[in-house]
Scaffold this motif. Sequence first.
Motif, short mmCIF file in Angstrom:
data_model
loop_
_atom_site.label_atom_id
_atom_site.label_comp_id
_atom_site.label_asym_id
_atom_site.label_seq_id
_atom_site.Cartn_x
_atom_site.Cartn_y
_atom_site.Cartn_z
N ILE A 37 0.83 -1.21 0.00
CA ILE A 37 0.00 0.00 0.00
C ILE A 37 0.86 1.25 0.00
CG2 ILE A 37 -1.64 1.35 1.38
CD1 ILE A 37 -2.75 -1.36 2.39
N CYS A 38 1.91 1.25 0.83
CA CYS A 38 2.71 2.47 1.04
C CYS A 38 3.64 2.80 -0.13
CB CYS A 38 3.54 2.33 2.33
SG CYS A 38 2.53 2.40 3.83
N VAL A 39 4.17 1.79 -0.82
CA VAL A 39 5.13 2.08 -1.91
C VAL A 39 4.49 2.88 -3.03
CG1 VAL A 39 6.54 1.03 -3.73
CG2 VAL A 39 6.73 0.21 -1.37
N PRO A 40 3.32 2.49 -3.57
CA PRO A 40 2.71 3.34 -4.61
C PRO A 40 2.39 4.75 -4.12
CG PRO A 40 1.69 1.17 -4.58
CD PRO A 40 2.54 1.25 -3.36
N LEU A 41 1.95 4.86 -2.87
CA LEU A 41 1.65 6.18 -2.32
C LEU A 41 2.92 7.02 -2.18
CD1 LEU A 41 -0.99 5.11 0.35
CD2 LEU A 41 -1.41 6.43 -1.74
N PHE A 42 4.04 6.35 -1.82
CA PHE A 42 5.33 7.03 -1.75
C PHE A 42 5.68 7.65 -3.10
CE2 PHE A 42 9.85 6.64 -2.80
CZ PHE A 42 10.43 7.47 -1.85
N HIS A 43 5.55 6.87 -4.17
CA HIS A 43 5.92 7.37 -5.49
C HIS A 43 4.93 8.42 -5.98
CE1 HIS A 43 9.33 4.78 -6.15
NE2 HIS A 43 8.63 3.74 -5.75
N ALA A 44 3.67 8.33 -5.56
CA ALA A 44 2.68 9.34 -5.94
C ALA A 44 2.98 10.68 -5.28
CB ALA A 44 1.28 8.87 -5.57
N TRP A 45 3.48 10.64 -4.04
CA TRP A 45 3.80 11.86 -3.29
C TRP A 45 5.15 12.46 -3.70
CZ3 TRP A 45 -0.60 10.11 -1.43
CH2 TRP A 45 -1.36 10.88 -0.56
#
Length: 253
Positions: A32-40
């Motif tokens: 969950i966190c990795v895609p959100l990291f790249h989005a941010w």
Amino acid sequence: MSVALPRARQVPLAGWLRIAVRIAAMAALLLICVPLFHAWKPFTRHNPWPRLFLRGVAWLAGVRLRLRGEKVHRGAFLLANHVSWIDIPAIAGVTGSAFVAHDGLASLPLLKWLCELNDTVFVARHDRTSIAAQVQAVRTALSDTGALTIFPEGTTSDGTGLLPLKSSLLSALEPLPDGIAVQPVLLDYGPEAAAVAWVGDEHGLDNFLRILARRRPVDLTLHFLPVLTGSELTSRKTIAAAAREAMLATLAR
């Protein structure tokens, strides 16, 4: 299936079930966190997702955190004692800190990748020719992340005492960069410190699994001690001495 553990203890079946559930939950959280990291990432230098992931890891591992003292919110160089791998998600989850780590971790691809997501600065302790570059990397990380933690003991202890702090690991603080507060942090695992600690010839993976197999929670108090001031900041040696004295005084209470 078993793991070599201290005092020849073996992980029971219930422990393996807890390990499996917790690792699966951590893997799901990472996905969950990795895609959100790249989005941010394109929009901020202070990406929150690595620290939120580490906070989740601490919770999933059964860590119950208590906080004492006032933590610095920006421009903090934290000097902490080191007992177990739990220290890292606990500190990061509470402070949003990145870390200084020895370059041996960079030889492990998965760990290197996870560390880099959290802006870890790798240092080569025995490479005297690269000290200037490493000092600059630490100072840049302090500016970019807002908080950076180092474990100046240089290794883990059994949590019941404190090893000497190696002032050579504090080279980036001599002279002290403008706007940086140096704050000692004591991690106190209470009476179960020795049962949690990663010491002796125990493999890091064994310590990781042993913690995840626990039925009881891991109680951890983070003591944010007063920021060092005045003559305490004269040099890296005075910084190390003052930080160790503050930690020992708190541990003795």
